[in-house]
Design an enzyme around this catalytic site. Structure first.
Site, PDB file in Angstrom:
ATOM      1  N   CYS A  77      28.187  52.107  54.602  1.00  0.00           N
ATOM      2  CA  CYS A  77      27.706  51.644  55.906  1.00  0.00           C
ATOM      3  C   CYS A  77      26.278  51.155  55.792  1.00  0.00           C
ATOM      4  O   CYS A  77      25.680  51.170  54.735  1.00  0.00           O
ATOM      5  CB  CYS A  77      27.758  52.791  56.906  1.00  0.00           C
ATOM      6  N   ARG A  88      27.317  45.131  55.634  1.00  0.00           N
ATOM      7  CA  ARG A  88      27.644  46.411  54.997  1.00  0.00           C
ATOM      8  C   ARG A  88      28.793  47.128  55.701  1.00  0.00           C
ATOM      9  O   ARG A  88      29.300  48.141  55.219  1.00  0.00           O
ATOM     10  CB  ARG A  88      26.426  47.326  54.982  1.00  0.00           C
ATOM     11  N   TRP A 118      31.504  51.116  58.118  1.00  0.00           N
ATOM     12  CA  TRP A 118      32.687  50.599  57.405  1.00  0.00           C
ATOM     13  C   TRP A 118      33.558  51.810  57.137  1.00  0.00           C
ATOM     14  O   TRP A 118      33.367  52.538  56.168  1.00  0.00           O
ATOM     15  CB  TRP A 118      32.246  49.933  56.106  1.00  0.00           C
ATOM     16  N   ASN A 123      24.956  57.108  55.358  1.00  0.00           N
ATOM     17  CA  ASN A 123      25.755  56.253  54.490  1.00  0.00           C
ATOM     18  C   ASN A 123      26.044  57.053  53.238  1.00  0.00           C
ATOM     19  O   ASN A 123      25.098  57.495  52.577  1.00  0.00           O
ATOM     20  CB  ASN A 123      24.974  54.984  54.137  1.00  0.00           C
ATOM     21  N   GLY A 124      27.297  57.277  52.922  1.00  0.00           N
ATOM     22  CA  GLY A 124      27.636  58.021  51.714  1.00  0.00           C
ATOM     23  C   GLY A 124      28.791  58.968  51.950  1.00  0.00           C
ATOM     24  O   GLY A 124      29.600  58.765  52.855  1.00  0.00           O
ATOM     25  N   GLU A 170      43.809  40.586  33.925  1.00  0.00           N
ATOM     26  CA  GLU A 170      42.796  40.499  34.968  1.00  0.00           C
ATOM     27  C   GLU A 170      41.626  39.605  34.535  1.00  0.00           C
ATOM     28  O   GLU A 170      41.099  38.822  35.333  1.00  0.00           O
ATOM     29  CB  GLU A 170      42.325  41.919  35.345  1.00  0.00           C
ATOM     30  N   LYS A 213      40.445  36.187  36.584  1.00  0.00           N
ATOM     31  CA  LYS A 213      39.072  35.924  37.046  1.00  0.00           C
ATOM     32  C   LYS A 213      38.615  34.546  36.564  1.00  0.00           C
ATOM     33  O   LYS A 213      38.063  33.756  37.321  1.00  0.00           O
ATOM     34  CB  LYS A 213      38.083  36.987  36.547  1.00  0.00           C
ATOM     35  N   GLU A 257      40.696  31.544  38.295  1.00  0.00           N
ATOM     36  CA  GLU A 257      40.476  31.261  39.718  1.00  0.00           C
ATOM     37  C   GLU A 257      39.070  30.760  40.006  1.00  0.00           C
ATOM     38  O   GLU A 257      38.854  30.069  40.989  1.00  0.00           O
ATOM     39  CB  GLU A 257      40.803  32.480  40.583  1.00  0.00           C
ATOM     40  N   HIS A 275      55.663  34.894  19.723  1.00  0.00           N
ATOM     41  CA  HIS A 275      56.978  34.427  20.184  1.00  0.00           C
ATOM     42  C   HIS A 275      56.886  33.162  21.026  1.00  0.00           C
ATOM     43  O   HIS A 275      57.787  32.860  21.800  1.00  0.00           O
ATOM     44  CB  HIS A 275      57.684  35.535  20.981  1.00  0.00           C
ATOM     45  N   LYS A 281      40.047  35.195  50.922  1.00  0.00           N
ATOM     46  CA  LYS A 281      39.890  36.616  50.555  1.00  0.00           C
ATOM     47  C   LYS A 281      41.153  37.397  50.871  1.00  0.00           C
ATOM     48  O   LYS A 281      41.547  38.288  50.133  1.00  0.00           O
ATOM     49  CB  LYS A 281      38.685  37.198  51.301  1.00  0.00           C
TER      50      LYS A 281
HETATM   51  C1  F6R Z   1      41.843  37.771  42.735  1.00  0.00           C
HETATM   52  C2  F6R Z   1      42.127  38.183  44.092  1.00  0.00           C
HETATM   53  C3  F6R Z   1      43.518  38.065  44.593  1.00  0.00           C
HETATM   54  C4  F6R Z   1      43.922  39.336  45.349  1.00  0.00           C
HETATM   55  C5  F6R Z   1      45.324  39.180  45.962  1.00  0.00           C
HETATM   56  C6  F6R Z   1      45.768  40.449  46.647  1.00  0.00           C
HETATM   57  O1  F6R Z   1      40.490  37.896  42.428  1.00  0.00           O
HETATM   58  O2  F6R Z   1      41.254  38.616  44.795  1.00  0.00           O
HETATM   59  O3  F6R Z   1      44.409  37.840  43.542  1.00  0.00           O
HETATM   60  O4  F6R Z   1      43.880  40.411  44.469  1.00  0.00           O
HETATM   61  O5  F6R Z   1      45.335  38.122  46.879  1.00  0.00           O
HETATM   62  O6  F6R Z   1      44.907  40.788  47.673  1.00  0.00           O
HETATM   63  P1  F6R Z   1      44.943  42.226  48.320  1.00  0.00           P
HETATM   64  O7  F6R Z   1      44.527  43.212  47.269  1.00  0.00           O
HETATM   65  O8  F6R Z   1      43.983  42.159  49.469  1.00  0.00           O
HETATM   66  O9  F6R Z   1      46.351  42.477  48.774  1.00  0.00           O
END
Ligand code: F6R
Length: 625
Positions: A20, A46, A93, A119-120, A497, A501, A504, A520, A620
């Site tokens: 928070c 935050r 949050w 916060n914590g 992963e 990164k 994307e 293969h 997001k």
């Molecule tokens: C990659 C990324 C996306 C999410 C995916 C699932 O960096 O952020 O691949 O991981 O859209 O999102 P959540 O976890 O919110 O269901």
């Protein structure tokens, strides 16, 4: 970190945890209301599910708080109109339970004469709460914070004053906290205390400020001083006194001048949110590991009764699930199937019934593909377990039991800190199940506990020792048009992963494979200079990955390897080496080894002139199918 369950009995034991924003203002003359409101608006990044402020006027605490964003709460309650020259504020949050007025800060003691914002995470709040209730205190919220107000109230009965009452209360707390207090009987001061959570003080003229982050007071003063862990401060309008919590001894602390713009300060001095979030991981992983055992037990009980277990997610969250399958198999000796949510019903719908448990992982808790799969599983009678970063999200409402990962808001579109936190919680769930099933010995459990304790240092050590090295590797490879990431065992998840990164953020086609599978098919792609990134910790797969490195070397690939410090087999075969800490328990390596790959993807995006916080075509939270 907190967990919620749909069972009422468990709900009453829930605990609030958060990332928070807190603020405080003490003035010689004038009203703090508008200044607190302004500071909270600046801290809204935050957290933004509820807001509150408290001031001291004529020997009384005035308090306004409610759920909603700051603008909404301000138009309803006019929090900026609170009078008084001393006040504190909070923007929340929630990571535990749906946000409510009752759980919003500030919290007060029985008489409403002490108010606190926090916060914590107070780890030992349950036992403190029991002691306080036994002593006659009445607690009104489900938060961990409220106990602190009552602890201070208890100390004030000894007539020792607010400063000493706070100091003695802090000595009883375990966990992480930035706390700020006001008291009706001592209207001229704010007392604050810090351990692990951020807290900074703004030194003004005839006014002093405190906040979780510098942007809160930046328009009013650029002179600041930092509180260290286990320190407290007393703010009056013309003095800031810093003290050690342990001894009460006064500490001399030099103020510094803040050069940042408001925008830079909001990003903690980093050029992008993504980089800030990468650097937050020592803290967010620690917070993720603070999950209360009682809630892990609830999940483990559901899993131990299941005849079939699926781990369900998309994107990065899916990669956390892939990593977790190794933990469930090797620790708990339980088979779990990780499934990409959009494929779940087509591939496995026919197998889902009331004995099925679906552990669903979603940072946002709102991803459409994930929710559709969850609803499909629910319709077939399955038990839904949820792991998410957003309390009150749809996933929490659909889940029978859910856990918050306590990462705080993630602003970068690419998931970073939420991946490491998700995996940390998943491995805790696997360990809890293993304990229940008696499939791990005490020596192994101790090794994990030690590993958990060291994770923050391993991450921060990697960040500081490898940042320049990774930047150099980025520069050297910035003209490459494709990359491949290879790993074996649990490092397959890290490779997947790392590749996501890079892909994307840099818009480069990239491939990730189990290294053993690369011969293969993928190997035909490799030619001189083709960059192959190996994730090669010294785990059980290590001896085999050496052979895979040799295969690529023989085809003149450009080899970048992530190896442990004492590596003497993969490193000599590599063109570039990223040195990782030695002796990270194999099942914890994704949390540490992903960090330089996050830096690599970030660096590539910036080098190419792309904005890593807002990659094109991505959102997001993906709320469409
Ligand atoms: C990659 C990324 C996306 C999410 C995916 C699932 O960096 O952020 O691949 O991981 O859209 O999102 P959540 O976890 O919110 O269901």
């Amino acid at each position: 970190m907190l967990i919620i369950t749909s069972a009422n009995s468990a709900k009453s034991r829930l605990k609030a945890r958060r990332m928070c924003g807190i603020s405080g203002v003490v003035l010689t003359t004038g009203e703090v209301g508008p200044l607190l409101l302004d500071s909270l608006k600046r801290l809204e990044y935050r957290g933004y599910d509820s807001v509150g402020v408290a001031t001291v006027v004529n020997g009384k605490i005035l308090l306004k708080k409610d759920i909603g964003k700051i603008g909404e709460v301000e138009s309803k309650l006019r929090i900026g109109e609170l009078s008084g020259t001393t006040g504190i504020g909070h923007t929340r949050w929630a990571t535990h339970g749906a946000p409510s007025r009752e759980n919003a800060h500030p919290h007060t003691d029985c008489n409403g004469s002490v108010a606190v914002v926090h916060n914590g995470i107070i780890e030992n709040f349950m036992e403190l709460k029991q002691q306080l209730e036994a002593a006659g205190h009445v607690l009104r919220s489900r938060t961990d914070t409220e106990v602190v107000a009552h602890l201070v109230e208890e100390n004030l009965k000894l007539k020792i004053g607010l400063v000493e009452a706070v100091r003695r209360a802090a000595l009883k707390l375990t966990g992480a906290y930035a706390l700020a207090f006001i008291c009706a009987d001592e209207p001229e001061k704010i007392v604050c205390v810090r351990k692990e959570s951020p807290l900074v003080i703004g030194v003004g003229s005839g006014a002093n400020y405190l906040a979780s982050d510098i942007p809160a007071f930046l328009p009013r003063t650029r002179t600041a001083l930092l509180l260290e862990d286990d320190e407290m401060a007393v703010l009056t309008c013309n003095q800031v006194l810093v003290m050690k919590v342990e001894s009460g001894e006064v500490v001399a602390r030099e103020p510094f001048t803040v050069e940042w713009s408001v925008e830079t300060a909001t990003k903690g001095g980093f050029p992008h949110f993504m980089l800030k979030e990468i650097y937050e991981q020592p803290l967010t992983v620690r917070n993720a590991l603070r999950t209360q055992p009682i809630y892990l037990e609830l999940m483990a009980s559901a899993l131990s009764r299941a005849s079939r277990i699926f781990l369900l997610a998309c994107g990065t969250s899916y990669h956390a699930c892939v990593a977790a399958t190794y933990g469930f198999a090797n620790l708990a000796k339980v088979e779990v199937t990780p499934v990409i949510a959009s494929e779940f019903i087509d591939a496995y719908g026919a197998l889902v019934d009331k004995d099925t448990v679906v552990l669903t992982v979603s940072q946002s808790g709102e991803t459409a593909d994930t929710l559709t799969a969850v609803r499909g599983a629910k319709d077939r009678g399955a038990t839904i377990l949820g792991l998410t970063n957003v309390m009150g999200s749809t996933l929490t409402r659909l889940s029978d039991v859910y856990i918050g990962q306590n990462s705080g808001p993630e602003r970068g579109v690419a998931a970073t800190k939420t991946f490491t936190a998700q995996y940390a919680v998943l491995i805790k769930i696997a360990l809890t199940l293993a304990r229940k099933r008696n499939t791990v010995g005490s020596a192994d459990l101790q090794r994990f506990e030690d590993g958990f304790n060291q994770l923050p240092q391993w991450i921060s050590g990697t960040l500081s020792s490898q940042k320049d090295n990774v930047r150099r590797i980025v520069e050297k490879n910035s003209d490459k048009i494709s990359f491949c990431f290879l790993g074996r065992g649990i490092s397959v998840a890290t490779a997947l992963e790392g590749r996501l990164k890079l892909l994307e953020l840099s818009y480069l086609p990239a491939i990730a494979y189990p290294a053993g599978e690369s011969k293969h098919g993928f190997i035909s792609v490799v030619e001189e200079g083709y960059p192959v990134i190996f994730v090669a910790p010294q785990d059980e797969a290590y001896s085999k990955i050496i052979g895979n490195v040799m295969e690529m070397k023989a085809r003149h690939a450009h080899i970048v390897s992530l190896v442990e410090g004492n590596d003497d087999q993969v490193a000599p075969l590599s063109d570039e080496v990223i040195q990782m800490p030695s002796a990270v328990p194999p099942l914890l390596t994704p949390i540490v080894f992903i960090v330089p790959l996050q830096l690599f993807a970030y660096g590539m995006a910036v080098t190419k002139g792309y904005d890593p916080d807002f990659p094109r075509n991505l959102a997001k939270s993906v709320t469409v199918h």
